[in-house]
Design a protein around this motif. Structure first.
Motif, mmCIF file in Angstrom:
data_model
loop_
_atom_site.group_PDB
_atom_site.id
_atom_site.type_symbol
_atom_site.label_atom_id
_atom_site.label_comp_id
_atom_site.label_asym_id
_atom_site.label_seq_id
_atom_site.Cartn_x
_atom_site.Cartn_y
_atom_site.Cartn_z
ATOM 1 N N ARG A 230 -110.965 -10.792 -5.881
ATOM 2 C CA ARG A 230 -111.397 -9.390 -5.782
ATOM 3 C C ARG A 230 -110.306 -8.599 -5.089
ATOM 4 N NH1 ARG A 230 -115.557 -6.692 -1.988
ATOM 5 N NH2 ARG A 230 -115.695 -8.706 -0.943
ATOM 6 N N GLY A 231 -109.517 -7.884 -5.867
ATOM 7 C CA GLY A 231 -108.506 -7.017 -5.302
ATOM 8 C C GLY A 231 -107.185 -7.720 -5.049
ATOM 9 N N PRO A 232 -106.222 -6.993 -4.457
ATOM 10 C CA PRO A 232 -104.883 -7.543 -4.224
ATOM 11 C C PRO A 232 -104.879 -8.505 -3.043
ATOM 12 C CG PRO A 232 -105.047 -5.348 -3.293
ATOM 13 C CD PRO A 232 -106.345 -5.592 -4.000
ATOM 14 N N GLY A 233 -103.852 -9.346 -2.993
ATOM 15 C CA GLY A 233 -103.697 -10.258 -1.873
ATOM 16 C C GLY A 233 -103.753 -11.707 -2.310
ATOM 17 N N THR A 234 -103.374 -12.589 -1.404
ATOM 18 C CA THR A 234 -103.249 -14.011 -1.715
ATOM 19 C C THR A 234 -103.919 -14.859 -0.635
ATOM 20 O OG1 THR A 234 -101.124 -14.097 -0.568
ATOM 21 C CG2 THR A 234 -101.075 -13.705 -2.950
ATOM 22 N N ILE A 235 -104.084 -16.140 -0.972
ATOM 23 C CA ILE A 235 -104.535 -17.176 -0.040
ATOM 24 C C ILE A 235 -103.448 -18.232 0.018
ATOM 25 C CG2 ILE A 235 -106.235 -18.993 0.377
ATOM 26 C CD1 ILE A 235 -108.240 -17.332 -1.218
ATOM 27 N N ASP A 236 -103.137 -18.702 1.221
ATOM 28 C CA ASP A 236 -102.114 -19.733 1.396
ATOM 29 C C ASP A 236 -102.580 -20.661 2.518
ATOM 30 O OD1 ASP A 236 -99.869 -21.285 1.904
ATOM 31 O OD2 ASP A 236 -98.472 -19.640 1.548
ATOM 32 N N GLY A 285 -113.251 5.930 -6.575
ATOM 33 C CA GLY A 285 -114.026 5.604 -7.767
ATOM 34 C C GLY A 285 -114.389 4.138 -7.887
ATOM 35 N N ARG A 286 -114.385 3.400 -6.791
ATOM 36 C CA ARG A 286 -114.669 1.966 -6.852
ATOM 37 C C ARG A 286 -116.172 1.701 -6.897
ATOM 38 N NH1 ARG A 286 -111.464 0.546 -1.460
ATOM 39 N NH2 ARG A 286 -112.586 2.451 -0.917
ATOM 40 N N LYS A 287 -116.554 0.599 -7.525
ATOM 41 C CA LYS A 287 -117.954 0.179 -7.562
ATOM 42 C C LYS A 287 -118.032 -1.251 -8.095
ATOM 43 C CE LYS A 287 -118.947 1.910 -12.233
ATOM 44 N NZ LYS A 287 -119.856 2.749 -13.048
ATOM 45 N N GLY A 288 -119.222 -1.841 -7.980
ATOM 46 C CA GLY A 288 -119.475 -3.143 -8.579
ATOM 47 C C GLY A 288 -118.887 -4.308 -7.798
ATOM 48 N N ARG A 289 -118.956 -5.486 -8.407
ATOM 49 C CA ARG A 289 -118.537 -6.714 -7.725
ATOM 50 C C ARG A 289 -117.042 -6.721 -7.401
ATOM 51 N NH1 ARG A 289 -118.911 -11.279 -12.426
ATOM 52 N NH2 ARG A 289 -120.488 -12.066 -10.993
ATOM 53 N N TYR A 290 -116.243 -5.943 -8.126
ATOM 54 C CA TYR A 290 -114.800 -5.949 -7.908
ATOM 55 C C TYR A 290 -114.329 -4.857 -6.945
ATOM 56 C CZ TYR A 290 -114.543 -9.345 -11.683
ATOM 57 O OH TYR A 290 -114.712 -10.474 -12.449
ATOM 58 N N PHE A 291 -115.261 -4.235 -6.228
ATOM 59 C CA PHE A 291 -114.926 -3.239 -5.219
ATOM 60 C C PHE A 291 -113.957 -3.888 -4.213
ATOM 61 C CE2 PHE A 291 -116.526 0.776 -3.258
ATOM 62 C CZ PHE A 291 -115.825 0.716 -2.061
ATOM 63 N N ALA A 292 -112.752 -3.310 -4.084
ATOM 64 C CA ALA A 292 -111.706 -3.981 -3.299
ATOM 65 C C ALA A 292 -110.861 -2.961 -2.550
ATOM 66 C CB ALA A 292 -110.819 -4.807 -4.225
ATOM 67 N N TYR A 293 -109.986 -3.477 -1.696
ATOM 68 C CA TYR A 293 -108.994 -2.620 -1.069
ATOM 69 C C TYR A 293 -107.951 -2.188 -2.104
ATOM 70 C CZ TYR A 293 -110.768 -3.889 3.542
ATOM 71 O OH TYR A 293 -111.565 -4.064 4.650
ATOM 72 N N LEU A 294 -107.177 -1.171 -1.760
ATOM 73 C CA LEU A 294 -106.199 -0.602 -2.694
ATOM 74 C C LEU A 294 -104.918 -1.429 -2.701
ATOM 75 C CD1 LEU A 294 -106.519 3.186 -1.751
ATOM 76 C CD2 LEU A 294 -107.813 1.908 -3.490
#
Length: 800
Positions: A230-236, A285-294
Motif C-alpha cells: 500500500r503506497g510507496p516504500g520498502t521493507i528490508d 483524492g485518496r480512498k479505499g484499501r490503497y489509501f497511502a502516503y504520497l
C-alpha cells in the motif's frame, strides 16, 4: 525534583498458601502411583491421528495439561508463507483474534492481538526460557523480531492460564512459548528461496555443524526485501540466529543461543471509515484499501493561489513560507522505522542427583533504533516559541519538520528452576530477576529549505520533545507441586508466584518538562506476594480427560513509560492490572480424531485508558493522563480439533477452531472529560462490549494428500463484526478470509540434496477487501488499517 510513589496493593494473607499446602498433604494421603507408573501411563497412545500436517495429541490439544493449552506444530509452521512472523501465526489458534497490516505481519505498528479479555500487551511471550518482557514497539521486545519459522520446533499457547512456572510481568494469564530446534546430530543444512507479490524476495540458509564430540550447533540467516503493498516504500529485514549445544557427561547440557535482527521499513497510514469510503474530503483524492502516503511531494505555490489540481500543488498556509501547508506531512519519506536487536542466552540443564534437576538461563539483550515522523509548520512554530527562551540552541522552523525518535536500552536477567521428584510429587521452585534499562529521545529538526525532499539538518533543532531513561527491576518467585494420584488417573497442580516490580523514570518526559525547567524522577512499585494457581486433569479413559484450573495474575501497567510521560509529576501512578481466570474443559484423543473444548470466565481489573481529568492537588487544573476505567469480564467457549476419517482412506483430514467470547466492561467511568476544557460527565460503558473483541471466531481447513509428493490445503477464517470504541457507537463489519497452499516434492531427493520441495501459498484467495487492525477510541470514530489484497508466494527449498 524527586517524587516517590509506593504500591497501593498489599500482599495477600500467607494463610492462603498454607491452605494450598494443607490440601496437598491431605491428597497425598490417598493411594498414589509411583513415578514409574506415571511415566508408563504417559506412554499410552501418544500418537493416534497421523498425517503430514497433524501431530501428537500432547502437542496439538495439550494432553495431560491442567489448563487449556494448544500448539502450532513444526509441520504447520513450515506450511505457512515463508517469512511470516511468529505473532501472525497465532491466528491459527482458538480464541486468538490477530490482525496485521500485511500478509506476513512484518509491519510492527500494524499488528494487534486479542484473546479472551486481553490484548497484545497483556500476553506473556517466551523464547526458550527467556522472557521477552514488554511488547511495546518503542523499547520493548516483541516476539516477531526474534524468530524465524524454519528454526522453530513448536509454538505453545495457553489462552487463559499460563503455567505459574513461566516468568512474565506482562501476562494477565495468556502465555505463548516459542521453542527453537536443537542442533542436528548430522552435518548439513537447509536453504530456501521465496518470490512473492509486491516484489518480495526472501532467502533463508541454515548450516548445521553436526555432532563433534559433545558439541553440536547451527547458524542461520534470512534476508527479506520487498515493496509495501500500500503506497510507496520498502521493507528490508536481515535476521541471524545461532545455537551451540554442549552435552555434559552427567546427561545434562549447556546451550548458548543468539539472535540478531536488523529491520527497516516505511510506514503506511491508519485511516478512518470516512477516508476508506472516500467521504472525508481528502486533499489528494485518496480512498479505499490503497489509501497511502504520497510518493511525490506536491509543489508549493504562493499564499492565496487558486489550486485546480490538488494532488500536484499545495498553497502556502503562511505567506512567504513555501512548505507551511500541513498537507506536506503526507509525504512518505517522513514515515520510517529502523530497529536493531541483539539477544544472547546461556542455558544450563543438569541433574543434581537421581531426583533433582536444575534449569537456569542467563540472557542479555541490546536494542536500538529510531523512528521518523513529520510535524507541520504551525505545530512546530508553536512549540518552538514555547521553548526558544528556555532551551538553548534552537532554530526557527523553515517548513515541514523532521521528527526523530531514538530508542536504545539494555535488558538482562536470569531465571532458575529446581525440580524435585519425590514419591507422587514433583515439586518445582524458581526465581526470575531482570533489569530493563531503556532510553528514549525525541526532537524536531529542520530540513533543507523546509522542503519535504530536503536532507534533515540535525544541527538545527527546532524544539525538544523528550529525553528520559526508565528502569524496570523485576523479581519473581514461584513454588509449585504436581501430584500424580489414583493410579496416574489424576494429576493436581498447586502453586503460586510472587511478583515485585520497581519502576523509575527520570529526565525530560514531555515538552512541558523543558518549558518548566524540570527533570523529575518518578518512582513506583507494584507487587503481590501470593498469586495462586490451582488445576487438575483427570483421565476418564486412556483417551479422554477433563481438566480445570483457577489462577490469579498481576501485570506491570501497560505502556508504563507513556503513562508516566503524559501527565504532571504530581499525578499518582496507576494501580497494577490484575486478573482472575477460571477454566473447565474436556479433551479427547481417539484413533481418527482429537479435540479439546473449554469453557472459561476471565475478569481483569484496573483497565487503563488515557483521558482528561483534574490533576490531584493541581488547583483545578485538568490534564490528560492514564486512569483506571474499571473491570472487564469475558466468558466463552473454545474448541479445537483434528479429524482424519477412515472412509477417506487416509487421503484427507480436517482441522477446526471455534471460539465464542463475550467481553464486556463492568463499570461506568465517573468524572470523564473528553478534553481538558470539557465538562465532567459520567461515561456510561458498563455492559458495553470491549472494542476489537469479536464474539465469534471460526476457522476450518481441509488437507488432501492424493499421493506421496503432493499435499494441498485450503482454509477459511471468519471473524464477526467488532465495535471500535468504548461506548459502542461505531462498528466494523465481519469478514471471511480463504487461504490455500500446495506442497510438491515431499520425499524427493537429488544429488547432494536429501529433500527438495516447492510450495505455493495464496493468502486472501478471494481478494476480500476489509478493515483489519483497529486503533480503538473512547467515544469517537476509530482509525483502521486496511487489510492486504490477494498475496501469492512461491518457495523452493532443499535440505542437504
Amino acid at each position: 525534583m524527586g517524587i516517590v510513589m509506593t504500591s497501593r496493593r498489599p500482599a495477600r494473607d500467607a494463610a492462603r498458601f498454607k491452605a494450598l499446602l494443607l490440601a496437598a498433604s491431605l491428597l497425598g494421603g490417598a493411594t498414589a502411583a509411583s513415578a514409574q507408573e506415571a511415566d508408563k501411563a504417559a506412554e499410552v497412545d501418544a500418537v493416534v491421528v497421523t498425517g503430514k500436517r497433524l501431530s501428537e495429541a500432547s502437542v496439538a490439544i495439550g494432553t495431560d495439561r491442567a489448563t487449556a493449552t494448544v500448539s502450532i506444530t513444526r509441520e504447520a509452521l513450515l506450511s505457512a508463507p515463508a517469512g511470516i512472523t511468529g505473532l501472525k501465526m497465532l491466528e491459527s489458534l482458538p480464541g486468538f483474534n490477530v490482525q496485521a497490516n500485511d500478509a506476513l505481519g512484518m509491519y510492527e505498528f500494524g499488528n494487534s492481538v486479542s484473546v479472551r479479555a486481553f490484548n497484545f500487551q497483556q500476553i506473556g511471550f517466551l523464547l526458550d526460557n527467556i522472557p521477552m518482557g514488554r511488547s511495546d514497539q518503542f523499547g520493548g521486545s516483541p516476539i516477531y523480531r526474534y524468530v524465524d519459522n524454519e528454526n522453530l520446533l513448536r509454538v505453545t499457547a495457553s489462552s487463559g492460564a499460563g503455567d505459574v512456572a513461566l516468568p512474565s510481568y506482562a501476562s494477565l494469564g495468556p502465555i505463548v512459548d516459542y521453542f527453537t530446534q536443537a542442533p542436528s546430530q548430522e552435518a548439513g543444512g537447509a536453504i530456501s528461496q521465496t518470490f512473492g507479490s509486491d516484489d518480495l524476495r526472501r532467502t533463508f540458509l541454515r548450516l548445521e555443524m553436526g555432532k563433534v564430540g559433545p558439541l553440536s550447533g547451527y547458524v542461520s540467516g534470512s534476508w527479506i526485501k520487498g515493496d509495501l503493498w500500500r503506497g510507496p516504500g520498502t521493507i528490508d529485514r536481515k535476521h541471524y540466529e545461532g545455537k551451540l549445544k554442549y552435552d555434559l557427561p552427567n546427561g545434562g547440557d549447556v546451550t548458548f543461543q543468539t539472535v540478531h535482527n536488523d529491520y527497516f521499513d516505511y510506514d503506511s497510514p491508519s485511516i478512518t471509515k470516512a477516508q476508506y469510503a472516500g467521504t472525508a474530503g481528502d486533499l489528494f483524492g485518496r480512498k479505499g484499501r490503497y489509501f497511502a502516503y504520497l510518493g511525490v511531494p506536491p509543489t508549493s505555490v504562493p499564499f492565496g493561489t487558486a489550486i485546480t489540481i490538488p494532488t500536484a500543488s499545495l498553497p502556502e498556509a503562511v505567506a512567504g513560507v513555501p512548505y507551511s501547508n500541513a498537507g506536506y506531512a503526507q509525504y512518505y519519506k517522513f514515515a520510517i522505522n529502523k530497529r536493531k536487536d541483539h539477544l544472547y542466552g546461556l542455558t544450563l540443564n543438569t541433574p543434581l542427583g537421581e531426583s533433582l534437576d536444575l534449569t537456569t538461563t542467563a540472557y542479555y539483550e541490546d536494542k536500538g533504533g529510531y523512528g521518523v515522523s513529520p510535524e507541520a509548520y504551525a505545530t512546530s512554530l508553536a512549540s518552538h516559541n514555547a521553548q526558544r527562551l528556555i532551551v538553548p540552541g534552537l532554530f526557527a522552523p523553515k517548513g515541514i519538520q523532521y521528527g526523530l525518535s531514538g530508542v536504545d536500552g539494555i535488558r538482562q536477567g536470569v531465571t532458575a528452576k529446581l525440580a524435585w521428584h519425590v514419591g507422587f510429587n514433583k515439586i518445582e521452585a524458581g526465581l526470575w530477576l531482570e533489569n530493563d534499562d531503556y532510553h528514549r529521545t525525541q526532537n524536531r529538526y529542520n530540513v533543507e529549505g523546509g522542503n519535504p525532499d530536503g536532507a534533515p539538518l540535525f544541527n538545527e533543532r527546532v524544539h525538544a520533545q523528550r529525553d528520559y531513561k526508565s528502569l524496570r527491576e523485576t523479581k519473581q518467585f514461584f513454588l509449585k507441586d504436581t501430584l500424580t494420584l489414583m493410579d496416574s488417573k489424576l494429576k493436581l497442580e498447586l502453586g503460586f508466584k510472587a511478583t515485585d516490580i520497581d519502576y523509575k523514570i527520570s529526565g525530560y518526559r514531555n515538552p512541558n518538562d523543558y518549558i518548566n525547567r524540570r527533570r523529575p524522577m518518578l518512582k513506583d512499585n507494584w507487587k503481590d506476594s501470593f498469586l495462586p494457581q490451582v488445576g487438575g486433569v483427570y483421565s476418564l479413559t486412556g483417551r479422554d480427560q477433563v481438566f480445570a484450573s483457577y489462577s490469579e495474575n498481576m501485570a506491570l501497567p501497560r505502556g508504563a513509560d507513556d503513562i508516566f510521560s503524559a501527565a504532571s509529576p504530581t499525578v499518582a501512578g496507576p494501580d497494577p492490572e490484575t486478573s482472575t481466570n477460571w477454566e473447565l474443559g474436556y479433551r479427547a484423543n481417539h484413533k481418527t480424531f482429537n479435540a479439546s473444548v473449554v469453557v472459561y470466565q476471565t475478569e481483569f481489573k484496573n483497565r487503563l485508558q488515557s483521558f482528561a481529568a483534574l490533576v490531584p492537588g493541581g488547583g483545578g487544573i485538568t490534564e490528560t493522563f492514564f486512569q483506571n476505567v474499571g473491570a472487564v469480564r469475558a466468558k466463552g467457549v473454545e474448541f479445537s480439533g483434528q479429524w482424519k476419517p477412515e472412509f477417506l482412506a487416509g487421503k484427507a483430514y480436517f482441522n477446526a477452531n471455534v471460539s465464542y467470547n463475550s467481553a464486556k466492561f463492568q463499570d461506568d467511568v465517573l468524572n470523564y472529560r473528553a478534553s481538558t476544557t470539557a465538562a465532567a460527565t459520567t461515561l456510561a460503558i458498563a455492559g458495553k462490549k470491549v472494542p476489537d473483541f469479536p464474539d465469534w471466531v471460526v476457522q476450518g481447513g481441509l488437507t488432501v494428500e492424493p499421493f506421496d509428493g503432493l499435499l494441498m490445503n485450503v482454509s477459511a477464517r471468519h471473524l464477526e463484526s467488532r465495535f471500535t470504541n468504548f461506548i459502542n457507537s461505531e462498528k466494523v463489519g465481519g469478514y471471511t478470509i480463504v487461504n490455500a497452499y500446495i506442497d510438491i516434492g515431499d520425499g524427493f531427493a537429488a544429488g547432494p540434496f536429501s529433500q527438495i520441495k516447492a510450495r505455493v501459498n495464496i493468502d486472501n484467495l478471494l481478494d476480500k477487501d476489509y478493515l483489519g487492525t483497529i486503533s480503538t477510541t473512547v467515544n469517537t470514530a476509530a482509525s483502521f488499517r486496511s487489510a492486504p489484497p490477494r498475496t501469492v508466494q512461491f518457495t523452493i527449498s532443499a535440505d542437504f
